[in-house]
Scaffold this motif. Structure first.
Motif, PDB file in Angstrom:
ATOM      1  N   SER A 178       0.879  -1.225  -0.135  1.00  0.00           N
ATOM      2  CA  SER A 178       0.030  -0.069  -0.045  1.00  0.00           C
ATOM      3  C   SER A 178       0.731   1.189  -0.109  1.00  0.00           C
ATOM      4  O   SER A 178       0.487   2.260  -0.603  1.00  0.00           O
ATOM      5  CB  SER A 178      -0.820  -0.033   1.087  1.00  0.00           C
ATOM      6  OG  SER A 178      -0.262   0.202   2.371  1.00  0.00           O
ATOM      7  N   ILE A 179       2.230   1.184   0.649  1.00  0.00           N
ATOM      8  CA  ILE A 179       2.945   2.319   0.726  1.00  0.00           C
ATOM      9  C   ILE A 179       3.552   2.531  -0.990  1.00  0.00           C
ATOM     10  O   ILE A 179       3.730   3.516  -1.244  1.00  0.00           O
ATOM     11  CB  ILE A 179       3.749   2.072   1.925  1.00  0.00           C
ATOM     12  CG1 ILE A 179       3.345   2.102   3.021  1.00  0.00           C
ATOM     13  CG2 ILE A 179       5.114   3.029   1.606  1.00  0.00           C
ATOM     14  CD1 ILE A 179       4.281   2.210   4.076  1.00  0.00           C
ATOM     15  N   ARG A 180       3.943   1.407  -1.116  1.00  0.00           N
ATOM     16  CA  ARG A 180       4.441   1.363  -2.514  1.00  0.00           C
ATOM     17  C   ARG A 180       3.874   1.688  -3.720  1.00  0.00           C
ATOM     18  O   ARG A 180       4.069   2.662  -4.600  1.00  0.00           O
ATOM     19  CB  ARG A 180       5.172   0.062  -3.060  1.00  0.00           C
ATOM     20  CG  ARG A 180       6.126  -0.035  -4.133  1.00  0.00           C
ATOM     21  CD  ARG A 180       6.742  -1.320  -4.357  1.00  0.00           C
ATOM     22  NE  ARG A 180       7.486  -1.393  -5.521  1.00  0.00           N
ATOM     23  CZ  ARG A 180       8.256  -2.678  -5.958  1.00  0.00           C
ATOM     24  NH1 ARG A 180       8.022  -3.653  -5.163  1.00  0.00           N
ATOM     25  NH2 ARG A 180       9.028  -2.679  -6.977  1.00  0.00           N
ATOM     26  N   ALA A 181       2.265   1.604  -3.564  1.00  0.00           N
ATOM     27  CA  ALA A 181       1.299   2.163  -4.506  1.00  0.00           C
ATOM     28  C   ALA A 181       1.263   3.711  -4.394  1.00  0.00           C
ATOM     29  O   ALA A 181       0.934   4.456  -5.423  1.00  0.00           O
ATOM     30  CB  ALA A 181       0.055   1.568  -4.133  1.00  0.00           C
ATOM     31  N   ARG A 182       1.658   4.549  -3.223  1.00  0.00           N
ATOM     32  CA  ARG A 182       1.598   5.792  -2.765  1.00  0.00           C
ATOM     33  C   ARG A 182       2.832   6.521  -3.018  1.00  0.00           C
ATOM     34  O   ARG A 182       2.793   7.567  -3.041  1.00  0.00           O
ATOM     35  CB  ARG A 182       0.896   6.028  -1.645  1.00  0.00           C
ATOM     36  CG  ARG A 182      -0.349   5.653  -1.443  1.00  0.00           C
ATOM     37  CD  ARG A 182      -1.349   5.674  -0.123  1.00  0.00           C
ATOM     38  NE  ARG A 182      -0.949   4.695   0.521  1.00  0.00           N
ATOM     39  CZ  ARG A 182      -1.145   4.669   1.949  1.00  0.00           C
ATOM     40  NH1 ARG A 182      -1.737   5.466   2.489  1.00  0.00           N
ATOM     41  NH2 ARG A 182      -0.884   3.400   2.666  1.00  0.00           N
ATOM     42  N   ASP A 183       3.899   5.906  -3.335  1.00  0.00           N
ATOM     43  CA  ASP A 183       5.180   6.471  -3.299  1.00  0.00           C
ATOM     44  C   ASP A 183       6.120   5.737  -4.241  1.00  0.00           C
ATOM     45  O   ASP A 183       6.392   4.576  -4.409  1.00  0.00           O
ATOM     46  CB  ASP A 183       6.018   6.351  -2.024  1.00  0.00           C
ATOM     47  CG  ASP A 183       7.192   6.900  -1.941  1.00  0.00           C
ATOM     48  OD1 ASP A 183       7.521   7.392  -2.738  1.00  0.00           O
ATOM     49  OD2 ASP A 183       7.902   6.758  -0.763  1.00  0.00           O
ATOM     50  N   ALA A 227       9.217   6.318  -4.894  1.00  0.00           N
ATOM     51  CA  ALA A 227      10.531   6.071  -4.730  1.00  0.00           C
ATOM     52  C   ALA A 227      11.208   4.620  -4.466  1.00  0.00           C
ATOM     53  O   ALA A 227      12.282   4.542  -5.022  1.00  0.00           O
ATOM     54  CB  ALA A 227      11.063   7.091  -3.541  1.00  0.00           C
ATOM     55  N   PRO A 228      10.672   3.914  -3.809  1.00  0.00           N
ATOM     56  CA  PRO A 228      11.349   2.650  -3.374  1.00  0.00           C
ATOM     57  C   PRO A 228      11.092   1.420  -4.466  1.00  0.00           C
ATOM     58  O   PRO A 228      10.513   1.701  -5.325  1.00  0.00           O
ATOM     59  CB  PRO A 228      10.413   2.021  -2.482  1.00  0.00           C
ATOM     60  CG  PRO A 228       9.064   2.725  -2.329  1.00  0.00           C
ATOM     61  CD  PRO A 228       9.230   4.211  -2.859  1.00  0.00           C
ATOM     62  N   ARG A 229      12.090   1.057  -4.805  1.00  0.00           N
ATOM     63  CA  ARG A 229      12.510   0.102  -5.883  1.00  0.00           C
ATOM     64  C   ARG A 229      12.071  -1.365  -5.180  1.00  0.00           C
ATOM     65  O   ARG A 229      11.381  -2.205  -5.969  1.00  0.00           O
ATOM     66  CB  ARG A 229      13.912  -0.247  -6.337  1.00  0.00           C
ATOM     67  CG  ARG A 229      14.592   1.156  -6.967  1.00  0.00           C
ATOM     68  CD  ARG A 229      13.522   1.738  -8.014  1.00  0.00           C
ATOM     69  NE  ARG A 229      14.195   2.882  -8.661  1.00  0.00           N
ATOM     70  CZ  ARG A 229      14.138   4.100  -8.339  1.00  0.00           C
ATOM     71  NH1 ARG A 229      13.322   4.215  -7.277  1.00  0.00           N
ATOM     72  NH2 ARG A 229      14.612   5.063  -8.975  1.00  0.00           N
ATOM     73  N   THR A 230      12.053  -1.670  -3.925  1.00  0.00           N
ATOM     74  CA  THR A 230      11.545  -2.903  -3.551  1.00  0.00           C
ATOM     75  C   THR A 230      10.895  -2.780  -2.013  1.00  0.00           C
ATOM     76  O   THR A 230      11.036  -1.563  -1.748  1.00  0.00           O
ATOM     77  CB  THR A 230      12.746  -4.041  -3.378  1.00  0.00           C
ATOM     78  OG1 THR A 230      13.676  -3.320  -2.123  1.00  0.00           O
ATOM     79  CG2 THR A 230      13.659  -4.131  -4.527  1.00  0.00           C
ATOM     80  N   ARG A 231      10.339  -3.623  -1.764  1.00  0.00           N
ATOM     81  CA  ARG A 231       9.755  -3.926  -0.073  1.00  0.00           C
ATOM     82  C   ARG A 231      10.646  -3.542   0.715  1.00  0.00           C
ATOM     83  O   ARG A 231      10.425  -2.836   1.936  1.00  0.00           O
ATOM     84  CB  ARG A 231       8.998  -4.913  -0.020  1.00  0.00           C
ATOM     85  CG  ARG A 231       7.641  -5.173  -0.834  1.00  0.00           C
ATOM     86  CD  ARG A 231       6.749  -6.421  -0.367  1.00  0.00           C
ATOM     87  NE  ARG A 231       5.806  -6.474  -1.398  1.00  0.00           N
ATOM     88  CZ  ARG A 231       5.671  -7.696  -1.865  1.00  0.00           C
ATOM     89  NH1 ARG A 231       6.566  -8.663  -1.864  1.00  0.00           N
ATOM     90  NH2 ARG A 231       4.455  -7.966  -2.755  1.00  0.00           N
ATOM     91  N   TRP A 232      12.067  -4.003   0.501  1.00  0.00           N
ATOM     92  CA  TRP A 232      13.018  -3.830   1.714  1.00  0.00           C
ATOM     93  C   TRP A 232      13.575  -2.419   1.936  1.00  0.00           C
ATOM     94  O   TRP A 232      13.509  -2.022   3.168  1.00  0.00           O
ATOM     95  CB  TRP A 232      14.371  -4.741   1.182  1.00  0.00           C
ATOM     96  CG  TRP A 232      14.040  -6.056   0.966  1.00  0.00           C
ATOM     97  CD1 TRP A 232      14.018  -6.910  -0.120  1.00  0.00           C
ATOM     98  CD2 TRP A 232      14.094  -7.364   1.932  1.00  0.00           C
ATOM     99  NE1 TRP A 232      13.783  -8.027   0.127  1.00  0.00           N
ATOM    100  CE2 TRP A 232      13.803  -8.285   1.570  1.00  0.00           C
ATOM    101  CE3 TRP A 232      14.164  -6.815   3.609  1.00  0.00           C
ATOM    102  CZ2 TRP A 232      13.786  -9.339   2.410  1.00  0.00           C
ATOM    103  CZ3 TRP A 232      13.973  -8.096   4.199  1.00  0.00           C
ATOM    104  CH2 TRP A 232      13.657  -9.316   3.672  1.00  0.00           C
ATOM    105  N   GLU A 233      13.475  -1.517   0.926  1.00  0.00           N
ATOM    106  CA  GLU A 233      13.684  -0.040   1.176  1.00  0.00           C
ATOM    107  C   GLU A 233      12.354   0.360   1.905  1.00  0.00           C
ATOM    108  O   GLU A 233      12.849   1.257   2.894  1.00  0.00           O
ATOM    109  CB  GLU A 233      13.599   0.578  -0.129  1.00  0.00           C
ATOM    110  CG  GLU A 233      14.817   0.366  -1.060  1.00  0.00           C
ATOM    111  CD  GLU A 233      14.756   1.094  -2.207  1.00  0.00           C
ATOM    112  OE1 GLU A 233      14.603   2.491  -2.070  1.00  0.00           O
ATOM    113  OE2 GLU A 233      14.908   0.506  -3.338  1.00  0.00           O
TER     114      GLU A 233
END
Length: 234
Positions: free
Chosen positions: A11-16, A18-24
């Motif tokens: 859900s965070i990656r869908a709104r941001d 910047a991160p390339r992976t979940r680890w970030e």
């Protein structure tokens, strides 16, 4: 629990972007602040107020995000960057996005009344950078609060609030919102209704003012010319 964490990271990656992976995302201070708040809130609900405060202060020290242990937070809250303050009686729904330097603050702290004094954010709300949401108000579902806005009144569902004191742009979110819009305000779409004729009104006012200035200059020039001629004849 693992599935819940993965869904939260997604859900965070869908709104941001910047991160390339979940680890970030696991390094995001907002994620750690929310996680530590879950522990602090559990201790707070168990009346272990001192231990709840200890966790709260540790979280604030490491993340620069201050969430009172008494605040109620729903699923998938995304706090992008730090220096955010969330008060004790704040209530946050699901899928809320809060950018940096936001305050969910209370009003009249000098009266000693411990009741509801902080805002309630409904589901899918976006709060822009530096916004101040003050008092026991309700920010309706899918509402957006623009950067540096100060909100002290209830916000209707789907409204976009801008300015100081914040006012609604009267543009319903569903007219331009596709999935998610960063910082709570559209960057390319107009913030004011396009069909309101405001630009035409302003252009008409400018033309009227220009005509008045030209008439004043002409009148002033005509008054000066006879006086100069009279002095020349003398």
């Amino acid at each position: 629990m693992l599935n819940g964490l993965v869904a939260y990271l997604d859900s965070i990656r869908a709104r941001d972007p910047a991160p390339r992976t979940r680890w970030e995302i696991l390094l995001y201070p907002g994620l750690w602040a929310v996680g530590m708040h879950r522990v602090a809130h559990w201790l707070f609900e168990a009346d272990l107020f001192f231990l709840a405060r200890v966790v709260n202060h540790l979280s604030r020290f490491f993340t620069a995000i201050d969430i009172h242990p008494g605040a109620k937070i729903g699923r998938h809250l995304f706090i992008d960057h730090g220096f955010t303050v969330i008060g004790e009686t704040a209530d946050i729904g699901d899928n809320v996005t809060i950018y940096q330097c936001v305050t969910l603050g209370g009003t009249n702290p000098a009266n000693g009344v411990p009741g509801k004094r902080h805002p309630t954010l409904c589901d899918n709300v976006i709060i822009g950078s530096g916004a101040q949401i003050l008092g026991p108000i309700i920010v309706g579902p899918r509402a957006r609060v623009g950067a540096n806005a100060v909100v002290t009144d209830d916000v209707p569902e789907g409204a976009t609030m801008i300015g100081l004191k914040a006012r609604s742009t009267l543009v319903p979110a569903e007219t331009w919102l596709k999935e998610f819009i960063p910082y709570g305000t559209p960057c390319q779409e107009p913030c004011e209704p396009a069909g309101g004729g405001r630009i035409e009104d302003l252009e008409s006012q400018v033309a009227t003012l220009q005509a008045q200035v030209a008439a004043l200059l002409e009148a002033q020039a005509s008054d000066v010319t006879p006086a100069v001629g009279a002095r020349t004849r003398n």
